[in-house]
Design a protein around this motif. Sequence first.
Motif, mmCIF file in Angstrom:
data_model
loop_
_atom_site.group_PDB
_atom_site.id
_atom_site.type_symbol
_atom_site.label_atom_id
_atom_site.label_comp_id
_atom_site.label_asym_id
_atom_site.label_seq_id
_atom_site.Cartn_x
_atom_site.Cartn_y
_atom_site.Cartn_z
ATOM 1 N N UNK A 1 0.836 -1.209 0.000
ATOM 2 C CA UNK A 1 0.000 0.000 0.000
ATOM 3 C C UNK A 1 0.867 1.254 0.000
ATOM 4 N N UNK A 2 1.900 1.263 0.821
ATOM 5 C CA UNK A 2 2.732 2.465 0.968
ATOM 6 C C UNK A 2 3.694 2.641 -0.202
ATOM 7 N N UNK A 3 4.348 1.554 -0.608
ATOM 8 C CA UNK A 3 5.411 1.670 -1.612
ATOM 9 C C UNK A 3 5.069 1.018 -2.950
ATOM 10 N N UNK A 4 3.805 0.662 -3.169
ATOM 11 C CA UNK A 4 3.337 0.178 -4.465
ATOM 12 C C UNK A 4 4.210 -0.948 -5.031
ATOM 13 N N UNK A 5 4.235 -2.057 -4.311
ATOM 14 C CA UNK A 5 4.896 -3.292 -4.769
ATOM 15 C C UNK A 5 6.414 -3.209 -4.829
ATOM 16 N N UNK A 6 7.004 -2.177 -4.229
ATOM 17 C CA UNK A 6 8.464 -2.117 -4.148
ATOM 18 C C UNK A 6 8.947 -3.163 -3.155
ATOM 19 N N UNK A 7 9.966 -3.908 -3.520
ATOM 20 C CA UNK A 7 10.471 -4.984 -2.663
ATOM 21 C C UNK A 7 11.308 -4.383 -1.534
ATOM 22 N N UNK A 8 10.845 -4.529 -0.301
ATOM 23 C CA UNK A 8 11.539 -3.968 0.859
ATOM 24 C C UNK A 8 12.330 -5.074 1.552
ATOM 25 N N UNK A 9 13.602 -4.800 1.842
ATOM 26 C CA UNK A 9 14.443 -5.810 2.483
ATOM 27 C C UNK A 9 13.989 -6.091 3.912
ATOM 28 N N UNK A 10 13.612 -5.079 4.612
ATOM 29 C CA UNK A 10 13.153 -5.241 5.994
ATOM 30 C C UNK A 10 11.852 -4.454 6.162
ATOM 31 N N UNK A 11 10.716 -5.041 5.744
ATOM 32 C CA UNK A 11 9.451 -4.287 5.753
ATOM 33 C C UNK A 11 9.034 -3.816 7.133
ATOM 34 N N UNK A 12 9.279 -4.607 8.170
ATOM 35 C CA UNK A 12 8.846 -4.204 9.511
ATOM 36 C C UNK A 12 9.555 -2.936 9.951
ATOM 37 N N UNK A 13 10.876 -2.901 9.797
ATOM 38 C CA UNK A 13 11.624 -1.710 10.202
ATOM 39 C C UNK A 13 11.273 -0.499 9.335
ATOM 40 N N UNK A 14 11.008 -0.759 8.055
ATOM 41 C CA UNK A 14 10.648 0.341 7.153
ATOM 42 C C UNK A 14 9.357 1.009 7.613
ATOM 43 N N UNK A 15 8.350 0.186 7.927
ATOM 44 C CA UNK A 15 7.077 0.738 8.383
ATOM 45 C C UNK A 15 7.221 1.311 9.784
ATOM 46 N N UNK A 16 8.070 0.702 10.606
ATOM 47 C CA UNK A 16 8.303 1.213 11.963
ATOM 48 C C UNK A 16 8.824 2.655 11.908
ATOM 49 N N UNK A 17 9.716 2.936 10.942
ATOM 50 C CA UNK A 17 10.242 4.293 10.788
ATOM 51 C C UNK A 17 9.136 5.262 10.340
ATOM 52 N N UNK A 18 8.248 4.773 9.451
ATOM 53 C CA UNK A 18 7.114 5.594 9.007
ATOM 54 C C UNK A 18 6.206 5.923 10.183
ATOM 55 N N UNK A 19 5.931 4.905 11.006
ATOM 56 C CA UNK A 19 5.054 5.081 12.156
ATOM 57 C C UNK A 19 5.663 6.060 13.162
ATOM 58 N N UNK A 20 6.971 5.989 13.337
ATOM 59 C CA UNK A 20 7.646 6.892 14.274
ATOM 60 C C UNK A 20 7.406 8.352 13.875
ATOM 61 N N UNK A 21 7.607 8.659 12.583
ATOM 62 C CA UNK A 21 7.405 10.036 12.116
ATOM 63 C C UNK A 21 5.917 10.420 12.175
ATOM 64 N N UNK A 22 5.050 9.454 11.855
ATOM 65 C CA UNK A 22 3.615 9.722 11.893
ATOM 66 C C UNK A 22 3.163 10.029 13.324
ATOM 67 N N UNK A 23 3.683 9.308 14.275
ATOM 68 C CA UNK A 23 3.312 9.542 15.676
ATOM 69 C C UNK A 23 3.701 10.949 16.129
ATOM 70 N N UNK A 24 4.824 11.454 15.638
ATOM 71 C CA UNK A 24 5.232 12.814 15.991
ATOM 72 C C UNK A 24 4.209 13.843 15.498
#
Length: 333
Positions: free
Chosen positions: A147-170
């Motif tokens: 949904x976020x990266x439109x089928x882009x292959x992420x090496x570590x999806x959990x950490x990638x989304x965790x970083x997004x959530x961190x900024x979103x929470x701010x």
Amino acid sequence: MLKSDTPIIITDLERIKSEFAEEYRYLEKQSVNSLLAVPFQKRLNAGFLGVDNPKRNVEDPGFLRLVILCVVVELNEILLQEWRERRYASIKQPTIIQANLFGKLEIISATDVLKDDSFTNESGYVLLTFLLLNRKREHPLRLLTDVIWESTDMENPYNSIKNVVYRLRNTLACIGIRDLIQASHGTFTLNPNYTIFTDVDRFDDACKRIDNSSDPAILQTLYESIIGLYRGSLLPRYDFYHWLMPKTLYYQNKFLHYMKRYLSMLYREKNYLRVQELSMDLLSIDMYESEGHYYLIKAMLMSGSKTLSQIYFRQAEPYLTDEHMQELKTFFT
């Protein structure tokens, strides 16, 4: 005159002296010798827009009819703003959130409001809006990355989304709801401790109630409510995302469907001014919608603007169905 949506045309004040003595005295005190006025009605507001002692078009209300549409649009905006302010004031509990997704994103908490432009990070915006629109079920991590990266292959999806959530929470912390997004079972979800209301849910509920109601007064209230809720297409800022496009089209078509039903009802009730206003709103969304042109022409005609309706009819011909074309032609032959 107001109830029948009929313009007031006084070419010579002396002609009403005997029949309408009170009105005559009032106008005479104002140095009014002639008057042209058109009515408008909009839920809590009703009145006339008029010209004292007109020099031209003394018996033609067509232009004032067009001007009054602008007045009614402005009244709509005032009423909508008042409704929003009351809505914000009603959110007192810190665990209650109102999310508006039509037109622009708006998150309302007990302490403040986050506007669409407050979300500067695209990934956080997309994650939050996806979870708000699909909050009744849990989504696997892989789906969220798609949904976020439109089928882009992420090496570590959990950490990638965790970083997004961190900024979103701010960002969410600005209105006291930092913990709205939480980690859960290897993915991320909305915090179940919050009660979330959305304009999309209220829109769907109003549409269901319309389908199950036959009372004209209730129907009018419900139709007007969905018009107030649908402030524009669903999240237009990022409506090019593959997961959002079908929902955007679905709600646009759903809104147009109920708008056309409401136009039919208003026309039967001879509320021609509101028909003209809503027809133009409908055509601003889809100019190829034949029923919008059809009801606009008929309402203009029934309001006494035959010349304007004829001109518009000729311009709208490419957009009209054969059925609408044939019916309208009978009015101008």
